[in-house]
Design an enzyme around this catalytic site. Structure first.
Site, PDB file in Angstrom:
ATOM      1  CE  LYS A   1      -4.193  -2.248   2.200  1.00  0.00           C
ATOM      2  NZ  LYS A   1      -5.377  -1.711   2.905  1.00  0.00           N
TER       3      LYS A   1
ATOM      4  CG  ASP B   1      -8.260   0.702   3.726  1.00  0.00           C
ATOM      5  OD1 ASP B   1      -8.669  -0.089   3.003  1.00  0.00           O
ATOM      6  OD2 ASP B   1      -7.243   0.433   3.247  1.00  0.00           O
TER       7      ASP B   1
END
Ligand code: ATR
Length: 280
Positions: free
Chosen positions: A66, A102
């Site tokens: 990420k 997220d």
């Protein structure tokens, strides 16, 4: 022609994103397919170039890529930039743009559990890893003024507090100290891996008292009810597991790729079925 999507990570075999997205594509009558790709750290630059070369329309990025993926993209949106992590890539005619859904996915799930808006709530986040950072910066971007951090090591939490946007008040608590102040918070969010299968009996804190109407949320979804959530429920808190965050981060990515809002009830049902459980 069928559009192609997928998720990259290492490991990736247990990812539930394919079943969730493929069900949503089918329901929305979009001719698309979503797969999982095992990509090691060494191969990440080639994999990202592969998105361009093969014309994949969208990719989710998971652990451990990420952060590393950021330097390989053409553009990164400001929230993902402040989080320092990308979980969603949109391929806009060969230009790869990174987003982070997220934190927003977490908030989307949280909204249905809270009344009276978020901005006046006091929040405690337990843990200072990637998930914590996504939630921290998203809550700050949405106007939450009081976001404290509880963590085993002060160093990581202090580094995060150091990136705190103007106007947000944040203090660090050790885990023992956090136990004594849990009842002061409207929202307590557990973001560590403590309590995740197979270490299901563990919890980062022991819960003695909760504030009236408080929401305790755990981003873990295996098991659906962690020891942390069981204790919080016993003390009278409203509880929420990590399924909603998982589903909504996926739904927000889906929307960025297709412009369509997917059926999140269906996505949740599919994920729960995959996990073999029912909602807590
Ligand atoms: P993420 O997947 O969110 O990036 P991570 O980077 O592995 O997760 O970090 C998760 C958090 O869980 C960290 O804050 C870590 O605490 P430290 O900063 O002190 O390392 C916390 N954590 C993980 N295992 C732990 C344990 N056994 N006891 C206490 N904290 C723990």
């Amino acid at each position: 022609m069928e559009e192609l999507y997928g998720v990259i990570g290492d490991p990736i075999v247990h990812s539930m994103s394919p079943v969730m997205h493929n069900a949503a594509f089918k329901k929305a009558a979009i001719d698309a397919s979503y797969g999982k790709f095992h990509v090691t750290t060494d191969a990440l630059p080639q994999a990202i170039n592969g998105i361009r070369a093969l014309g994949l329309r969208g990719i989710n990025v998971t652990v451990p890529h990420k952060t590393a993926v950021i330097s390989l993209l053409d553009e990164v949106d400001p929230l993902a930039q402040s989080i320092g992590a990308v979980n969603t890539i949109v391929n806009r005619e060969g230009k790869l743009i990174g987003f982070n859904t997220d934190g927003l996915g977490f908030v989307e799930g949280l909204k249905k559990e809270i009344s009276g808006g978020l901005s006046n709530k006091s929040v405690l986040i337990i843990g200072a890893g990637g998930a914590s950072k996504a939630i921290y910066h998203t809550l700050a971007a949405l106007g939450v003024k009081k976001i404290d951090l509880a963590n085993r090591s002060e160093e990581k939490a202090a580094a995060m507090i150091g990136t705190c946007p103007a106007g947000v008040e944040s203090h660090y608590h050790g885990l023992n100290q956090a136990e004594r102040v849990l009842h002061l918070y409207d929202i307590v969010i557990q973001t560590t891996s403590i309590g995740m299968y197979p270490r299901v009996g563990e919890s980062p804190v022991s819960i003695e008292r909760v504030k009236a109407g408080a929401v305790f949320s755990d981003i873990i979804y295996n098991p659906l009810k962690t020891t942390f959530l069981k204790q919080a429920e016993e003390k009278g808190a409203i509880i929420q597991n990590g399924i909603d965050m998982f589903v909504h981060q996926g739904a927000l990515a889906f929307n960025k790729w297709t412009g369509v809002t997917p059926d999140t009830d269906l996505m949740k049902k599919v994920v729960l079925k995959q996990l073999g459980g029912t909602q807590c």
